[in-house]
Design a protein around this motif. Structure first.
Motif, short mmCIF file in Angstrom:
data_model
loop_
_atom_site.label_atom_id
_atom_site.label_comp_id
_atom_site.label_asym_id
_atom_site.label_seq_id
_atom_site.Cartn_x
_atom_site.Cartn_y
_atom_site.Cartn_z
N LEU A 266 8.39 -7.82 -10.19
CA LEU A 266 8.73 -6.62 -9.37
C LEU A 266 8.11 -6.70 -8.00
CD1 LEU A 266 7.73 -4.25 -12.47
CD2 LEU A 266 9.95 -4.73 -11.51
N GLN A 267 8.20 -7.83 -7.44
CA GLN A 267 7.59 -8.10 -6.14
C GLN A 267 8.64 -7.09 -5.08
OE1 GLN A 267 8.44 -10.53 -8.07
NE2 GLN A 267 7.67 -12.59 -7.31
N LEU A 268 9.72 -7.06 -5.35
CA LEU A 268 10.59 -6.11 -4.27
C LEU A 268 10.15 -4.77 -4.38
CD1 LEU A 268 13.24 -6.14 -2.33
CD2 LEU A 268 14.59 -5.68 -4.41
N PRO A 269 10.22 -3.98 -5.39
CA PRO A 269 9.84 -2.69 -5.09
C PRO A 269 8.38 -2.54 -4.75
CG PRO A 269 10.30 -3.41 -7.64
CD PRO A 269 10.69 -4.31 -6.70
N LEU A 270 7.59 -3.40 -5.01
CA LEU A 270 6.36 -3.37 -4.72
C LEU A 270 6.06 -3.66 -2.99
CD1 LEU A 270 3.17 -3.06 -5.07
CD2 LEU A 270 2.94 -5.57 -5.48
N THR A 271 7.02 -4.54 -2.57
CA THR A 271 7.01 -4.78 -1.03
C THR A 271 7.22 -3.33 -0.45
OG1 THR A 271 7.51 -7.03 -1.50
CG2 THR A 271 8.15 -6.12 0.75
N TYR A 272 8.23 -2.55 -0.90
CA TYR A 272 8.60 -1.54 -0.18
C TYR A 272 7.76 -0.34 -0.27
CZ TYR A 272 13.71 -3.57 -0.46
OH TYR A 272 14.82 -4.22 -0.06
N ALA A 273 6.98 -0.29 -1.48
CA ALA A 273 5.91 0.72 -1.92
C ALA A 273 4.91 0.60 -0.97
CB ALA A 273 5.46 0.66 -3.19
N LEU A 274 4.36 -0.74 -0.57
CA LEU A 274 3.37 -1.07 0.03
C LEU A 274 3.70 -0.78 1.76
CD1 LEU A 274 1.59 -4.17 -1.45
CD2 LEU A 274 1.30 -1.84 -1.73
N ARG A 275 4.94 -1.29 1.88
CA ARG A 275 5.37 -0.94 3.37
C ARG A 275 5.56 0.28 3.77
NH1 ARG A 275 11.42 -2.92 4.56
NH2 ARG A 275 10.65 -4.91 4.06
N TYR A 276 5.94 1.06 3.11
CA TYR A 276 6.38 2.50 3.65
C TYR A 276 5.12 3.30 3.10
CZ TYR A 276 10.91 0.60 4.30
OH TYR A 276 11.91 -0.17 4.75
N THR A 277 4.37 3.08 2.26
CA THR A 277 2.89 3.94 2.34
C THR A 277 2.25 3.57 3.41
OG1 THR A 277 2.06 2.36 0.78
CG2 THR A 277 2.79 4.17 -0.36
N LYS A 278 2.35 2.59 4.01
CA LYS A 278 1.57 2.21 4.91
C LYS A 278 2.02 2.75 6.36
CE LYS A 278 -0.66 -1.64 7.64
NZ LYS A 278 -1.13 -3.10 7.57
N GLU A 279 3.60 2.71 6.55
CA GLU A 279 3.97 2.77 7.67
C GLU A 279 4.21 4.76 7.75
OE1 GLU A 279 7.80 1.35 8.92
OE2 GLU A 279 7.14 -0.79 8.29
N ILE A 280 4.26 5.24 6.82
CA ILE A 280 4.63 6.62 6.48
C ILE A 280 3.33 7.60 6.49
CG2 ILE A 280 5.69 8.45 5.43
CD1 ILE A 280 8.13 6.54 4.92
N LEU A 281 2.48 7.21 5.34
CA LEU A 281 1.41 7.87 5.13
C LEU A 281 0.05 7.12 5.32
CD1 LEU A 281 2.53 9.03 1.49
CD2 LEU A 281 2.25 10.15 3.60
N GLU A 282 0.04 5.77 6.34
CA GLU A 282 -1.08 5.34 6.79
C GLU A 282 -2.05 4.77 5.77
OE1 GLU A 282 -2.60 6.85 10.28
OE2 GLU A 282 -0.60 7.52 11.04
N THR A 283 -1.63 4.42 4.53
CA THR A 283 -2.30 3.87 3.44
C THR A 283 -3.01 2.58 3.95
OG1 THR A 283 -0.80 4.74 1.85
CG2 THR A 283 -2.56 3.40 0.97
N ASP A 284 -4.15 2.29 3.59
CA ASP A 284 -4.78 1.13 3.99
C ASP A 284 -4.27 -0.30 3.24
OD1 ASP A 284 -6.40 -0.63 5.17
OD2 ASP A 284 -8.49 -0.23 4.16
#
Length: 363
Positions: A266-284
């Motif tokens: 499940l690397q693909l959905p995880l990549t998107y999740a980490l990318r967009y939480t960081k870009e949109i919600l500024e998750t560390d």
């Protein structure tokens, strides 16, 4: 924060991101924010963040809306706990663990993602071999499948990762019984036995939940492979809160999350999740974690950003531009292409198109 976000979308996102940065809003801005939050299923979360957590302040005319939302949220929590206690009795009879998924799991485990989290149904996970036994036992307690036509029944039973939704004839509550977290036709469908091997019991309760890494992978898979983005920002906020909480408890959590995604494919959905939480919600999210998943600036990433950032915004005119509808449509088609082989996908989409044109509801 991504520069593609509209000013009005930023007002809502700032109050979700826990960054401490919040723009000053006019009365019109607050009205738009409330409408966006309702459309995204986030009004209750914003309300708890403001009134109970004190993350940001709001004027009195907004607080009234927040207080009403908290009353609804509190009522739903009470109903959920009652339903879970009744389901516990059923699963004791079955001599099986009651494994909760998504929103109900967040509430049962008292996670940060339960903060202001509302949902329409209770999701549970059972072994595939036990589906019929569970279904029959639940029928004795008033749970029956919602009416579906023959095609949809066959679709669920042959290709999906869950039974048709069940509804209680006395309380009208809805229950989704999963045997996996993705359809069995999906190229990313994980081994359900590995999911079941990792479940953990919530201390002091009869409830079981997925291990922390699998919770995030489930939410990420549902959001980025499911094709439905009406509540996309809410789901992204769930992932953000889970990541913040688990990272705080375990500094190596992100690395363990990557390793688990590789184990389950499940690397693909995880990549998107980490990318967009960081870009949109500024998750560390450390850059090296994204790099380990193959994240880099490419034309493909630019196209994905163009589509996903629009789709993840609240489904409200203030957040839409001329490309938003197209972005959501293309991601909807993409989700079906990822989840179904062509020999199933083409007739399925043709049927859905015909059902939509004819005004009939279909899966």
């Amino acid at each position: 924060m991504n520069s593609n976000l509209t000013n009005h979308a930023l007002f809502l996102i700032e109050r979700l991101s826990k960054t401490g940065k919040t723009s000053r809003l006019t009365e019109t801005d607050w009205e738009i924010l409330l409408r966006q939050a309702r459309a995204s299923g986030l009004l209750e979360r914003l309300s708890v963040f403001s009134i109970d957590k004190g993350f940001f302040s709001a004027p009195d005319y907004v607080i009234k809306h927040f207080e009403s939302a908290i009353v609804f949220f509190t009522s739903q929590q009470r109903i959920l706990h009652w339903e879970l206690s009744l389901l516990t009795d059923v699963f004791k009879q079955l001599q099986m663990p009651l494994i909760l998924l998504k929103g109900s799991a967040y509430v049962a485990a008292d996670l940060e993602a339960s903060c202001g989290r509302i949902f329409n149904d209770i999701d549970i996970l059972v072994p595939a071999k036990s589906l019929e036994k569970v279904k029959n036992t639940l029928a004795w307690h008033g749970w029956f499948p919602e009416p579906l036509d023959e095609y949809d029944q066959r679709y669920y039973l042959r290709w999906m990762h869950e039974l048709p939704p069940m509804r209680n004839i006395e309380r009208n509550t809805s229950l989704d019984i999963h045997h996996n977290i993705l359809p069995i036709t999906c190229r990313f469908c994980p081994d359900s036995d590995k999911l079941l091997e990792g479940i953990t019991q919530v201390p002091g309760t009869d409830y079981w939940v997925l291990k922390p890494e699998d919770m995030i992978l489930h939410s990420a898979s549902h959001l980025f492979l499911g094709g439905e983005f009406e509540r996309g920002l809410r789901d992204l906020s769930d992932i953000d809160l889970l990541l913040r909480q688990f990272n705080e408890k375990d500094p190596d959590f992100c690395q363990k999350l990557v390793e688990r995604s590789q184990e389950l494919g499940l690397q693909l959905p995880l990549t998107y999740a980490l990318r967009y939480t960081k870009e949109i919600l500024e998750t560390d999210v450390p850059d090296e974690i994204l790099f380990s998943l193959g994240e880099k600036e490419t034309f493909k990433k630019k196209v994905e950003d163009f589509l996903f950032i629009r789709a993840l915004m609240p489904d409200h005119p203030s957040c839409n531009d001329r490309w938003t509808g197209l972005a959501r449509f293309l991601l909807y088609i993409r989700s079906h292409w990822l989840r179904m082989p062509l020999y199933l996908l083409i007739p399925h989409l043709l049927r859905k198109g015909w059902m939509r044109i004819s005004g009939k509801a279909g899966h």
